[in-house]
Design a protein around this motif. Structure first.
Motif, PDB file in Angstrom:
ATOM      1  N   GLN A 229      -5.148   5.370  -3.328  1.00  0.00           N
ATOM      2  CA  GLN A 229      -5.162   4.219  -2.411  1.00  0.00           C
ATOM      3  C   GLN A 229      -5.409   4.757  -1.010  1.00  0.00           C
ATOM      4  O   GLN A 229      -4.495   4.996  -0.236  1.00  0.00           O
ATOM      5  CB  GLN A 229      -3.852   3.427  -2.465  1.00  0.00           C
ATOM      6  CG  GLN A 229      -3.963   2.084  -1.746  1.00  0.00           C
ATOM      7  CD  GLN A 229      -2.753   1.189  -1.992  1.00  0.00           C
ATOM      8  OE1 GLN A 229      -1.890   1.476  -2.813  1.00  0.00           O
ATOM      9  NE2 GLN A 229      -2.702   0.071  -1.278  1.00  0.00           N
ATOM     10  N   GLU A 230      -6.686   4.923  -0.687  1.00  0.00           N
ATOM     11  CA  GLU A 230      -7.049   5.574   0.566  1.00  0.00           C
ATOM     12  C   GLU A 230      -6.755   4.708   1.779  1.00  0.00           C
ATOM     13  O   GLU A 230      -6.303   5.185   2.811  1.00  0.00           O
ATOM     14  CB  GLU A 230      -8.536   5.945   0.554  1.00  0.00           C
ATOM     15  CG  GLU A 230      -8.993   6.672   1.810  1.00  0.00           C
ATOM     16  CD  GLU A 230     -10.445   7.077   1.739  1.00  0.00           C
ATOM     17  OE1 GLU A 230     -10.768   8.186   2.194  1.00  0.00           O
ATOM     18  OE2 GLU A 230     -11.260   6.266   1.228  1.00  0.00           O
ATOM     19  N   THR A 231      -6.996   3.410   1.662  1.00  0.00           N
ATOM     20  CA  THR A 231      -6.818   2.484   2.774  1.00  0.00           C
ATOM     21  C   THR A 231      -5.689   1.511   2.466  1.00  0.00           C
ATOM     22  O   THR A 231      -5.669   0.891   1.398  1.00  0.00           O
ATOM     23  CB  THR A 231      -8.117   1.704   3.047  1.00  0.00           C
ATOM     24  OG1 THR A 231      -9.165   2.633   3.357  1.00  0.00           O
ATOM     25  CG2 THR A 231      -7.936   0.748   4.204  1.00  0.00           C
ATOM     26  N   VAL A 232      -4.769   1.391   3.395  1.00  0.00           N
ATOM     27  CA  VAL A 232      -3.604   0.515   3.224  1.00  0.00           C
ATOM     28  C   VAL A 232      -3.467  -0.344   4.472  1.00  0.00           C
ATOM     29  O   VAL A 232      -3.639   0.140   5.594  1.00  0.00           O
ATOM     30  CB  VAL A 232      -2.321   1.342   2.999  1.00  0.00           C
ATOM     31  CG1 VAL A 232      -1.109   0.421   2.882  1.00  0.00           C
ATOM     32  CG2 VAL A 232      -2.446   2.221   1.766  1.00  0.00           C
ATOM     33  N   ARG A 233      -3.160  -1.608   4.272  1.00  0.00           N
ATOM     34  CA  ARG A 233      -2.912  -2.514   5.402  1.00  0.00           C
ATOM     35  C   ARG A 233      -1.413  -2.754   5.498  1.00  0.00           C
ATOM     36  O   ARG A 233      -0.776  -3.156   4.527  1.00  0.00           O
ATOM     37  CB  ARG A 233      -3.670  -3.829   5.216  1.00  0.00           C
ATOM     38  CG  ARG A 233      -5.179  -3.637   5.380  1.00  0.00           C
ATOM     39  CD  ARG A 233      -5.968  -4.832   4.830  1.00  0.00           C
ATOM     40  NE  ARG A 233      -5.687  -6.068   5.529  1.00  0.00           N
ATOM     41  CZ  ARG A 233      -6.263  -6.428   6.679  1.00  0.00           C
ATOM     42  NH1 ARG A 233      -7.124  -5.616   7.261  1.00  0.00           N
ATOM     43  NH2 ARG A 233      -5.981  -7.588   7.244  1.00  0.00           N
ATOM     44  N   VAL A 234      -0.841  -2.475   6.700  1.00  0.00           N
ATOM     45  CA  VAL A 234       0.604  -2.551   6.886  1.00  0.00           C
ATOM     46  C   VAL A 234       0.937  -3.539   7.994  1.00  0.00           C
ATOM     47  O   VAL A 234       0.105  -3.889   8.825  1.00  0.00           O
ATOM     48  CB  VAL A 234       1.195  -1.163   7.210  1.00  0.00           C
ATOM     49  CG1 VAL A 234       0.893  -0.177   6.082  1.00  0.00           C
ATOM     50  CG2 VAL A 234       0.658  -0.625   8.530  1.00  0.00           C
ATOM     51  N   ARG A 235       2.190  -3.975   8.001  1.00  0.00           N
ATOM     52  CA  ARG A 235       2.651  -4.976   8.963  1.00  0.00           C
ATOM     53  C   ARG A 235       3.023  -4.322  10.286  1.00  0.00           C
ATOM     54  O   ARG A 235       3.780  -3.343  10.312  1.00  0.00           O
ATOM     55  CB  ARG A 235       3.865  -5.732   8.408  1.00  0.00           C
ATOM     56  CG  ARG A 235       3.613  -6.474   7.120  1.00  0.00           C
ATOM     57  CD  ARG A 235       4.831  -7.267   6.687  1.00  0.00           C
ATOM     58  NE  ARG A 235       6.012  -6.429   6.522  1.00  0.00           N
ATOM     59  CZ  ARG A 235       6.265  -5.707   5.438  1.00  0.00           C
ATOM     60  NH1 ARG A 235       5.411  -5.708   4.422  1.00  0.00           N
ATOM     61  NH2 ARG A 235       7.362  -4.975   5.352  1.00  0.00           N
ATOM     62  N   PRO A 236       2.541  -4.863  11.421  1.00  0.00           N
ATOM     63  CA  PRO A 236       2.955  -4.348  12.733  1.00  0.00           C
ATOM     64  C   PRO A 236       4.287  -4.958  13.165  1.00  0.00           C
ATOM     65  O   PRO A 236       4.739  -5.963  12.611  1.00  0.00           O
ATOM     66  CB  PRO A 236       1.822  -4.801  13.649  1.00  0.00           C
ATOM     67  CG  PRO A 236       1.357  -6.091  13.036  1.00  0.00           C
ATOM     68  CD  PRO A 236       1.513  -5.925  11.539  1.00  0.00           C
ATOM     69  N   ALA A 237       4.891  -4.375  14.191  1.00  0.00           N
ATOM     70  CA  ALA A 237       6.205  -4.827  14.634  1.00  0.00           C
ATOM     71  C   ALA A 237       6.165  -6.198  15.286  1.00  0.00           C
ATOM     72  O   ALA A 237       7.176  -6.903  15.309  1.00  0.00           O
ATOM     73  CB  ALA A 237       6.784  -3.808  15.619  1.00  0.00           C
ATOM     74  N   ASP A 238       5.011  -6.605  15.833  1.00  0.00           N
ATOM     75  CA  ASP A 238       4.941  -7.883  16.544  1.00  0.00           C
ATOM     76  C   ASP A 238       4.503  -9.040  15.662  1.00  0.00           C
ATOM     77  O   ASP A 238       4.301 -10.148  16.151  1.00  0.00           O
ATOM     78  CB  ASP A 238       4.009  -7.766  17.751  1.00  0.00           C
ATOM     79  CG  ASP A 238       2.572  -7.452  17.354  1.00  0.00           C
ATOM     80  OD1 ASP A 238       2.333  -7.112  16.173  1.00  0.00           O
ATOM     81  OD2 ASP A 238       1.681  -7.545  18.223  1.00  0.00           O
ATOM     82  N   GLY A 239       4.336  -8.794  14.368  1.00  0.00           N
ATOM     83  CA  GLY A 239       3.931  -9.867  13.465  1.00  0.00           C
ATOM     84  C   GLY A 239       2.480 -10.266  13.592  1.00  0.00           C
ATOM     85  O   GLY A 239       2.077 -11.312  13.092  1.00  0.00           O
ATOM     86  N   GLY A 240       1.652  -9.444  14.236  1.00  0.00           N
ATOM     87  CA  GLY A 240       0.242  -9.749  14.412  1.00  0.00           C
ATOM     88  C   GLY A 240      -0.603  -9.362  13.220  1.00  0.00           C
ATOM     89  O   GLY A 240      -0.106  -9.242  12.094  1.00  0.00           O
ATOM     90  N   ALA A 241      -1.891  -9.155  13.463  1.00  0.00           N
ATOM     91  CA  ALA A 241      -2.818  -8.815  12.383  1.00  0.00           C
ATOM     92  C   ALA A 241      -2.412  -7.495  11.734  1.00  0.00           C
ATOM     93  O   ALA A 241      -1.955  -6.571  12.420  1.00  0.00           O
ATOM     94  CB  ALA A 241      -4.239  -8.708  12.939  1.00  0.00           C
ATOM     95  N   PRO A 242      -2.564  -7.379  10.395  1.00  0.00           N
ATOM     96  CA  PRO A 242      -2.216  -6.124   9.719  1.00  0.00           C
ATOM     97  C   PRO A 242      -3.009  -4.946  10.281  1.00  0.00           C
ATOM     98  O   PRO A 242      -4.148  -5.095  10.723  1.00  0.00           O
ATOM     99  CB  PRO A 242      -2.588  -6.395   8.257  1.00  0.00           C
ATOM    100  CG  PRO A 242      -2.564  -7.879   8.119  1.00  0.00           C
ATOM    101  CD  PRO A 242      -3.011  -8.414   9.447  1.00  0.00           C
ATOM    102  N   VAL A 243      -2.379  -3.777  10.268  1.00  0.00           N
ATOM    103  CA  VAL A 243      -2.989  -2.550  10.762  1.00  0.00           C
ATOM    104  C   VAL A 243      -3.539  -1.757   9.579  1.00  0.00           C
ATOM    105  O   VAL A 243      -2.837  -1.550   8.586  1.00  0.00           O
ATOM    106  CB  VAL A 243      -1.969  -1.697  11.528  1.00  0.00           C
ATOM    107  CG1 VAL A 243      -2.575  -0.354  11.951  1.00  0.00           C
ATOM    108  CG2 VAL A 243      -1.448  -2.468  12.737  1.00  0.00           C
ATOM    109  N   THR A 244      -4.789  -1.335   9.664  1.00  0.00           N
ATOM    110  CA  THR A 244      -5.404  -0.553   8.608  1.00  0.00           C
ATOM    111  C   THR A 244      -5.063   0.929   8.794  1.00  0.00           C
ATOM    112  O   THR A 244      -5.325   1.505   9.851  1.00  0.00           O
ATOM    113  CB  THR A 244      -6.932  -0.723   8.619  1.00  0.00           C
ATOM    114  OG1 THR A 244      -7.240  -2.109   8.406  1.00  0.00           O
ATOM    115  CG2 THR A 244      -7.586   0.106   7.521  1.00  0.00           C
TER     116      THR A 244
END
Length: 342
Positions: free
Chosen positions: A207-222
């Motif tokens: 799983q090379e690319t993962v989208r995770v949640r940022p602290a401010d609830g904004g767009a997921p970070v790749t």
């Protein structure tokens, strides 16, 4: 407009951040990277529906110059001063004026670790879900691998280092209350402009690319192969009440700003009152005089003055305590216990 001053110290939002030149070569973290995380530049943040704190902040010339120096050099800004002089509010003021979105806040205490600011990994949740998947899958089938992004969330520091096209504003509040090792632990992150998430790096082959949640609830970070790397180094504002000394290696990597106390400057106190409570400064002379007199015998903060002015000018006078009693109720010294009878 002063062209050198990207941050003007005004209360009017503008797009001056677009004039920020490329960073020094030794602070270039890869503006040409492909992945970019979007963010709402005008968002007041979750739960911040009132007037942003930065709208009432008044920065002096020294503060404006220090902020701009940190922006140009892509260096953290270490702000020292007495409680209540506006150290934390400075972050709101910069973010509001330059339209840099929600201020990412990381409050420090003696138990705070670097990882607390970078990310969280829900290992228990992943183990539980993996167990359910193994037991529910048919015997002749291999359970589908879980999406690791579901178990990772970035902390405020980790979010600030995400690949945004413009710098985010990160407030690291009361860094002087940290464990002795935290300032040195921050150095590598500040120098590299990024960090690794080992739990994602170990799984990068499948799983090379993962989208995770940022602290401010904004767009997921790749996150690619477990690495979070900034494009634009954030404006990091660290506040300190001066309760400890920092190692030289940490200090030389920071732009430093000592905020003067406002308690002996009547004009500045009046400007602070005017900014937070428009019109009240005309009726606040007695309160300001009492505040300055009381501040001469012990430590006070400007938010105590604002509380006193509010009570004297914005509430019903019928049955309200007089000024002398108000001083004992609200203007209690920060470096002493309350007097008997309050």
């Amino acid at each position: 407009m002063n062209e050198w001053r990207i941050y003007q110290g005004s209360d009017e939002p503008h797009d001056g951040i677009g004039r920020l030149p490329p960073p020094p070569p030794w602070r270039d973290f890869g503006a040409g990277r492909d992945e970019v995380t979007p963010f709402d530049r005008d968002s007041p943040g979750r739960g911040r529906q009132r007037l942003p704190l930065g709208a009432a902040y008044r920065a002096d010339d020294g503060t404006v110059e220090a902020v701009n120096t940190a922006l140009y050099l892509r260096r953290p800004l270490l702000v020292t001063g007495d409680p209540g002089v506006g150290k934390s509010t400075l972050a709101d003021a910069v973010a509001r004026e330059l339209r840099l979105g929600t201020v990412l806040r990381w409050s420090i205490n003696s138990r705070t670790t670097l990882r607390d600011g970078l990310y969280r990994y829900d290992s228990l949740g992943r183990l539980e879900e993996a167990g359910v998947a193994r037991h529910s899958a048919p015997a002749d089938e291999v359970p589908e691998r879980a999406d690791l992004g579901r178990y990772v969330s970035l902390g405020p520091l980790g979010t600030a280092l995400a690949p945004y096209a413009l710098p985010r504003v990160l407030l690291i509040d009361e860094i002087d209350k940290s464990d002795i090792d935290l300032p040195n632990d921050l150095l590598d992150v500040f120098e590299e402009g990024g960090f690794d998430i080992p739990e994602l790096a170990r799984a990068a082959d499948h799983q090379e690319t993962v989208r995770v949640r940022p602290a401010d609830g904004g767009a997921p970070v790749t996150v690619v192969r477990g690495t979070v790397q900034c494009r634009a180094f954030p404006l990091v504002i660290l506040t300190s009440n001066g309760e400890r000394e920092f190692p030289p290696a940490f200090l030389r990597r920071c732009v430093r700003l000592q905020l003067p106390s406002a308690v002996e400057d009547e004009d500045r106190l009046r400007a602070i009152v005017r900014a937070h409570l428009p019109g009240a400064d005309e009726d606040a002379d007695a309160v300001i005089s009492a505040f300055m007199a009381h501040a001469s015998t012990g430590e006070l903060a400007t938010d105590q003055l604002l509380n006193a002015v509010y009570l004297m000018t914005r509430t019903s006078p019928e049955g309200a305590p007089g000024l002398d009693r108000l001083v004992r109720l609200v203007l209690q010294h920060l470096n002493a216990t309350a007097p008997a009878g309050t």
